[in-house]
Design a protein around this motif. Structure first.
Motif, mmCIF file in Angstrom:
data_model
loop_
_atom_site.group_PDB
_atom_site.id
_atom_site.type_symbol
_atom_site.label_atom_id
_atom_site.label_comp_id
_atom_site.label_asym_id
_atom_site.label_seq_id
_atom_site.Cartn_x
_atom_site.Cartn_y
_atom_site.Cartn_z
ATOM 1 N N GLN A 6 0.676 -0.785 0.051
ATOM 2 C CA GLN A 6 0.442 -0.262 -0.262
ATOM 3 C C GLN A 6 0.457 0.965 0.006
ATOM 4 N N LEU A 7 2.391 1.134 0.644
ATOM 5 C CA LEU A 7 2.905 2.683 0.637
ATOM 6 C C LEU A 7 3.229 2.695 -0.857
ATOM 7 N N GLU A 8 3.666 1.535 -1.170
ATOM 8 C CA GLU A 8 4.675 2.292 -2.818
ATOM 9 C C GLU A 8 2.977 2.908 -3.545
ATOM 10 N N GLY A 9 1.745 3.047 -3.250
ATOM 11 C CA GLY A 9 0.572 4.069 -4.330
ATOM 12 C C GLY A 9 1.450 5.754 -3.579
ATOM 13 N N PHE A 10 1.729 5.664 -2.424
ATOM 14 C CA PHE A 10 2.206 6.473 -1.677
ATOM 15 C C PHE A 10 3.304 7.343 -2.226
ATOM 16 N N LYS A 11 3.883 6.412 -2.836
ATOM 17 C CA LYS A 11 5.929 7.099 -3.431
ATOM 18 C C LYS A 11 5.675 8.052 -3.979
ATOM 19 N N ASP A 12 5.488 8.595 -4.517
ATOM 20 C CA ASP A 12 5.529 9.956 -5.235
ATOM 21 C C ASP A 12 4.768 11.173 -4.957
ATOM 22 N N ARG A 13 3.457 10.640 -3.734
ATOM 23 C CA ARG A 13 3.389 11.866 -2.811
ATOM 24 C C ARG A 13 4.509 12.114 -2.497
ATOM 25 N N LEU A 14 4.901 11.678 -1.402
ATOM 26 C CA LEU A 14 6.719 11.559 -0.469
ATOM 27 C C LEU A 14 7.280 11.968 -1.198
ATOM 28 N N ALA A 15 7.508 12.313 -1.728
ATOM 29 C CA ALA A 15 8.975 12.622 -3.273
ATOM 30 C C ALA A 15 8.085 13.732 -3.400
ATOM 31 N N ALA A 16 7.005 13.924 -3.916
ATOM 32 C CA ALA A 16 6.714 15.031 -4.103
ATOM 33 C C ALA A 16 6.444 16.635 -3.205
ATOM 34 N N ILE A 17 7.003 16.210 -1.964
ATOM 35 C CA ILE A 17 7.266 16.782 -0.494
ATOM 36 C C ILE A 17 8.611 16.941 0.049
ATOM 37 N N GLY A 18 9.769 16.149 -0.571
ATOM 38 C CA GLY A 18 10.749 16.029 -0.528
ATOM 39 C C GLY A 18 11.343 14.670 0.373
ATOM 40 N N ILE A 19 10.652 13.534 1.083
ATOM 41 C CA ILE A 19 10.720 12.662 1.263
ATOM 42 C C ILE A 19 10.557 11.112 0.653
ATOM 43 N N ASP A 20 11.823 10.834 1.347
ATOM 44 C CA ASP A 20 12.129 9.866 0.870
ATOM 45 C C ASP A 20 11.631 8.684 1.301
ATOM 46 N N LEU A 21 11.546 7.259 1.113
ATOM 47 C CA LEU A 21 10.472 6.693 1.182
ATOM 48 C C LEU A 21 11.289 5.356 1.884
ATOM 49 N N VAL A 22 11.620 4.523 2.773
ATOM 50 C CA VAL A 22 12.514 2.968 3.195
ATOM 51 C C VAL A 22 12.324 2.476 3.929
ATOM 52 N N ALA A 23 12.683 0.478 4.046
ATOM 53 C CA ALA A 23 11.795 0.214 5.028
ATOM 54 C C ALA A 23 13.065 -1.120 4.983
ATOM 55 N N VAL A 24 12.949 -2.367 6.267
ATOM 56 C CA VAL A 24 14.024 -2.383 6.805
ATOM 57 C C VAL A 24 12.942 -3.429 7.708
ATOM 58 N N SER A 25 13.631 -4.490 7.615
ATOM 59 C CA SER A 25 13.200 -5.698 8.998
ATOM 60 C C SER A 25 14.660 -6.243 9.221
ATOM 61 N N ALA A 26 14.980 -7.234 10.455
ATOM 62 C CA ALA A 26 15.291 -8.080 10.883
ATOM 63 C C ALA A 26 15.696 -9.328 9.943
ATOM 64 N N ASP A 27 14.824 -9.360 8.441
ATOM 65 C CA ASP A 27 15.427 -10.919 7.994
ATOM 66 C C ASP A 27 16.295 -10.645 7.369
ATOM 67 N N SER A 28 16.375 -12.132 7.038
ATOM 68 C CA SER A 28 17.989 -11.915 6.508
ATOM 69 C C SER A 28 17.715 -11.832 5.306
ATOM 70 N N ARG A 29 18.879 -12.025 4.545
ATOM 71 C CA ARG A 29 18.752 -11.847 3.016
ATOM 72 C C ARG A 29 18.377 -12.720 2.506
ATOM 73 N N GLU A 30 18.409 -14.045 2.657
ATOM 74 C CA GLU A 30 17.168 -15.024 1.582
ATOM 75 C C GLU A 30 15.834 -14.692 2.685
ATOM 76 N N GLN A 31 15.406 -14.223 3.576
ATOM 77 C CA GLN A 31 14.044 -14.176 4.037
ATOM 78 C C GLN A 31 13.980 -13.153 3.107
ATOM 79 N N LEU A 32 14.234 -11.641 3.002
ATOM 80 C CA LEU A 32 14.399 -11.068 2.399
ATOM 81 C C LEU A 32 14.038 -11.402 0.856
ATOM 82 N N GLU A 33 15.127 -11.327 -0.119
ATOM 83 C CA GLU A 33 14.600 -12.231 -1.418
ATOM 84 C C GLU A 33 13.738 -12.994 -1.669
ATOM 85 N N SER A 34 12.929 -14.064 -0.200
ATOM 86 C CA SER A 34 11.960 -14.703 -1.047
ATOM 87 C C SER A 34 10.512 -13.873 -0.757
#
Length: 181
Positions: free
Chosen positions: A58-86
């Motif tokens: 859902q956040l993806e749909g708001f990325k452009d609105r955030l960028a339009a007001i100068g806000i970069d969007l990133v996300a993070v978890s404790a998952d391993s590389r393999e878990q993120l890949e899947s």
């Protein structure tokens, strides 16, 4: 029982935390990329959480609105590389996703930390949801943390509020800075 005692105060400096992305780039949390001057850092539970998957998509749909007001969007978890890949197979996002958020960083951020209920859930302790909006001074402008996956900000209300805050005509201060105790 261990409890989370440290909570970052609104207006305080966002701690220096760096994680990796799947392309082996360093992702510096709280440091906007490109032309953005603010950054929204979303901490999610991991691939085991269908509510996190839905929230990130859902956040993806708001990325452009955030960028339009100068806000970069990133996300993070404790998952391993393999878990993120899947997990990427279930995600339709173009913003950076970091992995391997260490326990010490979760504690620095004042996040609630959970132990997995079983190996089927995941194989490591993980942070419950957190969202930080870091301003151009590197300070926390907006903070939202939860102790379970069911409590998350309404994205439309959040982004609309950020649009209002970022409007220079409003001169909106950081809220929640009263100190007591």
């Amino acid at each position: 029982m261990m409890t989370t005692s440290l909570k970052l105060n609104a207006g305080s400096a966002f701690p220096a935390i760096t994680v990796k992305t799947l392309d082996d780039a360093a992702l510096h949390l709280g440091q906007p990329r490109g032309e953005a001057i603010w950054q929204m850092v979303v901490v999610y539970r991991g691939r085991h959480c269908p509510l996190c998957t839905r929230f990130l998509n859902q956040l993806e749909g708001f990325k452009d609105r955030l960028a339009a007001i100068g806000i970069d969007l990133v996300a993070v978890s404790a998952d391993s590389r393999e878990q993120l890949e899947s997990h990427r197979e279930k995600l339709s996002v173009t913003f950076p996703l970091g992995y391997g958020l260490p326990l010490e960083a979760m504690q620095m951020l004042g996040l609630y930390i959970s132990v997995p209920r079983s190996e089927q859930e995941t194989d490591h302790n993980f942070a419950e949801p957190g969202l930080f909006v870091v301003n151009e001074a590197g300070n926390i402008q907006v903070v939202d943390i939860a102790n379970n996956p069911f409590v998350r900000p309404d994205i439309e209300a959040l982004v609309s509020g950020l649009e209002w805050i970022r409007n220079p005509e409003h001169h909106y201060p950081i809220r929640g800075t009263y100190s007591y105790g």
